[in-house]
Design an enzyme around this catalytic site. Structure first.
Site, PDB file in Angstrom:
ATOM      1  N   TYR A 164       0.219   1.615  -3.259  1.00 12.22           N
ATOM      2  CA  TYR A 164       0.516   0.277  -3.774  1.00 12.22           C
ATOM      3  C   TYR A 164       1.445   0.333  -4.993  1.00 12.22           C
ATOM      4  O   TYR A 164       1.488  -0.587  -5.790  1.00 12.22           O
ATOM      5  CB  TYR A 164      -0.781  -0.465  -4.120  1.00 12.22           C
TER       6      TYR A 164
ATOM      7  N   TYR B 160      -4.802  -8.471   1.166  1.00 13.92           N
ATOM      8  CA  TYR B 160      -5.714  -8.605   0.023  1.00 13.92           C
ATOM      9  C   TYR B 160      -5.196  -7.814  -1.166  1.00 13.92           C
ATOM     10  O   TYR B 160      -5.741  -7.925  -2.248  1.00 13.92           O
ATOM     11  CB  TYR B 160      -7.130  -8.135   0.397  1.00 13.92           C
ATOM     12  N   ARG B 161      -4.124  -7.058  -0.991  1.00  6.68           N
ATOM     13  CA  ARG B 161      -3.672  -6.119  -2.017  1.00  6.68           C
ATOM     14  C   ARG B 161      -2.213  -5.827  -1.737  1.00  6.68           C
ATOM     15  O   ARG B 161      -1.771  -5.944  -0.603  1.00  6.68           O
ATOM     16  CB  ARG B 161      -4.489  -4.833  -1.875  1.00  6.68           C
TER      17      ARG B 161
END
Lengths: 539, 539
Positions: B99, B482-483
């Site tokens: 991420y 969600y991320r």
């Protein structure tokens, strides 16, 4: 904050009678004349039913009520309220007994009554959730599910007449494993003060199917911001429902001695933490137990506190102990049996403790039969009722109560400390200590009701003094309320003092940003819009 | 947003080289020169370790880093950043692999590295919670507990090197019953952009003992506002820990056919909802399974997608099925046995499904022995490791990955729909479909990693294209992440479009109110301060 009044009529603060008439006309134009309530006898329904602390008849009184039927009508109301700077006090069903009912914090507020928005939008048996509007009561949702024979259970608070959403937003509790009602909310639709409509969590994904599946969403989670809050008007919410269990096993444990409290709490808190006890276990003291038998007059005809020996006699006559714990076990038979065995062993450590249980085969029973035969256990099966109102007959024909509800660490020592304080202060003010503890996953709610006779002015004054004293003294000992009567919202907020009330400062920064005219429920939980902050109740 | 640059040096947007030098001097004056990082080789540590989408070397690059050791030093840093209007990008340990790691959204941000604030303030065995600072890693907390032989378990994500707080704030997941990490946070201390320090929930009660016991507190709950957020700097948090269970029973279920997916998901989602499976169950597809065996070269030496028959052969050789599910059961023996039996019966409905389980008597074993002998099951016991890094060897010597993580309704049909989309797009872009699903309480996380060879520019470009395409196409089908990797934060936020992005509008209203200079992590999860909104990445 006492109201602005003209010709005996309560008006919104700073609004002239003439402007208010105009605003009412505008409201009527927006939602229809029949949905604007202004007759005084009808407005009485928007006051605290316990008429608590009502020496000043203008306190906690609505100037009018508006009853929209849709998001669009709410938007129209907000526009008018912003224009005139009229505070609105949002209620769902207004059943918040012991905490002021529908009464507004600021006298002269216009009550925004969402009772007509009562659609059950969806109940999914497959995914075990519901989507409801704020006007839907626990009775409504229960009946809807029962009629359709859906294999899901709701969780209900002690009284079933309230709003499913309103209760959750105020962080009400129920008595099934889904009893932490605010925790079971998943996704909201909210109308902001400026009329903008947001959907929280995955609801922001307009094509999505996960609004009721995943609480946080993407980015900051907003649901918590709308709990016990005046940041917006919640118009829809997802509610997680419990899959119907195979077995339902309500249990009682009777304890002999008052001094068992510390050990009871330590054991029960551990069983909750280890998920042996799955639901909100409720521990009741002697007065709470005998109060379920109706008026105390059958044991004691005097004034003031019921003497200890009379309490003892009443308990003996009713076959009750000094403390009684109720909880229930849910699930497939083998798991339920294992849980029951562990709980039995755990409480056997306390001399004289007696655990009794009933076993209901939920799948085998006809639902109607189950409901009817369950008696006081039914609340642990999520069956709404109004039986809990009986307690109001304990003191006087026409009784009232105030809830004093601090949060306690899940520790016997802490529970004893709080119980000692509350018991002593109750007795000093001439009240029986009606109390106990409800067991959340990781904390206790101290349950305590100041039960008084509404017919007695002296009772009301003493109840008020007692409550104020308890808030402050418990606060000094580190116990803070999780919920508040409108009369104590500021005082309770005052206890949350870290870094000179930094959290309140932060909340009020947000409040000013999202509601610059301060029209939504000013003063709710001690959060005030900028213009009204000077009226915060000094301590 | 590409950076402001001078002499090849990345600078904060709109800040001259001279002003930046002054600001760095001020930072040094506030926290000590050795804690201000400005050397380019050291700043490399604050970039995405996968150097993803790095065609532009100025993208996602820090201009400097500051490493405070206390709340007071953070306050001093915020004051300087506000004065110069320098954006800060807050990281705890900066391990957010897949991420973007520690990389800032806005090039030229100064990284606010909280790694030195690594005190474990409390671990309560009695109440099963910890209070930690952001610099505390999963390894740190695990070792602390092990050394003291405390009877509590932590939950860890696949890689144990990250921050306990940072992972929870980004809504990371672990694999015990406490695996929903953000859900297990109870109470925070947060420094706001203006330097004010708040404690959320019951932490606002300065004399209280319930900060780690009751999440909501009184009035609106603020914890959610600081998740995946740029509203403040979290400096402490309470974390609920799991009471050590008697038994730990890790289970695997091997399924024969790819087409079993729908049924597997429906059964597992039900078992999760009914609390038979207590933890984050993980379902892995074939490529994910074989990727644990290291480089794919041992089966396939070509370019592009591994052919189906090769996958099949690799599975057969390794004794694996088309899908593999792992979960675990925790608790007292009788409950564990009952749960295992129910799960066995449930999966027996799928032809060819084979469930195997191991049983660990946690109380009887020496903890060291347990850890060492557990192998891949250890993550489900909350034991931190770095074993999951092995997967990076699957494609190329020096592999990278991007996480694409949409939320899926707990329904087999929905899972199949998403898997079909992802599988097809992976193959179109020349990637194997590494994927599966993790089972939350009421939703699925789709797990999908785009594994690529960092040495291949073509791989990187394709990985980027694939990810962009997936975000948009999945979004159109109603699946939202969600991320997010920093490179996709805006694009993902864009999918959350209800009422013309009303939720983002609301979040940005709050952002402007609490951080008017927009200094805290601008662009985090697509939330931008007013001045920078024009730079939002267009879709």
């Amino acid at each position: 904050m006492a109201g602005n009044e003209a010709k005996g009529r309560v008006l919104p603060p700073g609004i002239s009678s003439r402007d208010f008439e105009r605003a009412l006309r505008d409201f009527a134009g927006a939602i229809g004349d029949e949905w604007v309530v202004r007759a005084e006898e009808k407005l009485a329904e928007y006051r605290d039913p316990f008429a608590f602390a009502s020496a000043d008849p203008g306190e906690f009184a609505s100037a009018a009520a508006v009853k929209p039927s849709s998001v669009e009508e709410i938007q129209a109301i907000l526009k008018i309220a912003n224009q005139y700077k009229i505070p609105l006090w949002t209620i769902s069903r207004g059943k918040n007994l012991g905490y002021g009912g529908p009464a507004p914090r600021v006298s002269g507020s216009v009550t925004l009554d969402l009772g007509r928005m009562n659609r059950i939008i969806e109940v999914s048996e497959e995914f075990c959730h519901a989507v409801v509007e704020p006007g839907v009561t626990f009775f409504d949702l229960y009946e809807y599910i029962r009629e359709r024979k859906l294999k899901v259970w709701i969780s209900v608070p002690a009284l079933g007449w309230g709003s499913v959403i309103g209760n959750a937003l105020d962080r009400g509790i129920g008595y099934t494993p889904y009893g932490d009602h605010s925790e079971k909310i998943c996704g909201m639709e909210v109308v902001l003060a400026n009329g903008d409509v947001i959907r929280t969590g995955m609801g922001a994904l307009s094509r999505g199917k996960t609004w009721q599946a995943f609480k946080p969403g993407y980015g900051p989670s907003m649901d918590g911001l709308f709990m016990q809050s005046n940041m917006g008007v919640v118009t829809k919410a997802g509610v997680w429902l419990m899959p119907e269990p195979d077995l339902f096993v309500p249990c009682d444990v009777r304890f002999e001695r008052e001094s068992d409290l510390e050990q009871i709490v330590d054991i029960t808190a551990r069983l909750r933490r280890e998920d042996i006890i799955q639901n909100t276990a409720v521990l009741s003291n002697a007065v709470r137990l005998i109060s379920r038998r109706g008026s105390r007059r059958k044991w004691f005809d005097g004034e003031g506190v019921v003497p200890r020996d009379v309490v003892k006699k009443a308990l003996d006559e009713s076959g009750l102990g000094a403390w009684n714990l109720t909880f229930a076990i849910y699930g497939p038979e083998k798991l339920a049996n294992a849980r029951l065995k562990i709980a039995q062993n755990a409480y056997a450590a306390i001399p004289g403790a007696r655990l009794s249980s009933r076993k209901w085969d939920v799948k085998a029973e006809k639902p109607g039969a189950l409901t009817a035969s369950m008696g006081p256990d039914s609340v642990q099966a999520g069956i709404p009722s109004l039986v809990a109102l009986e307690v109001l007959k304990y003191r006087g024909e026409d009784g009232g109560h105030i809830g004093f509800s601090p949060v306690v660490a899940p520790s016997g020592r802490e529970a004893v400390k709080l119980a000692n304080l509350v018991g002593a202060r109750c007795h000093e003010h001439g009240f029986d200590y009606y109390g106990g503890f409800s067991f959340g996953a990781r904390h206790l709610y101290s349950v305590m009701m100041i039960l008084y006779d509404k017919a007695s002015e002296e009772h009301k004054v003493q109840a008020h003094r007692l409550c104020e004293r308890l808030v402050v003294e418990a606060g000094q000992m580190g116990f803070g309320e999780y919920r508040a009567h409108v009369a104590y919202m500021d005082l309770i907020c005052e206890q949350y003092d870290f870094n000179n009330h930094a959290l309140r400062r932060f909340a009020e920064t947000l409040k000013d940003a999202v509601d610059p005219n301060g029209i939504l429920s000013p003063g709710k939980q001690g959060i005030w819009p900028r213009a009204m902050r000077p009226t915060r109740k000094a301590t």
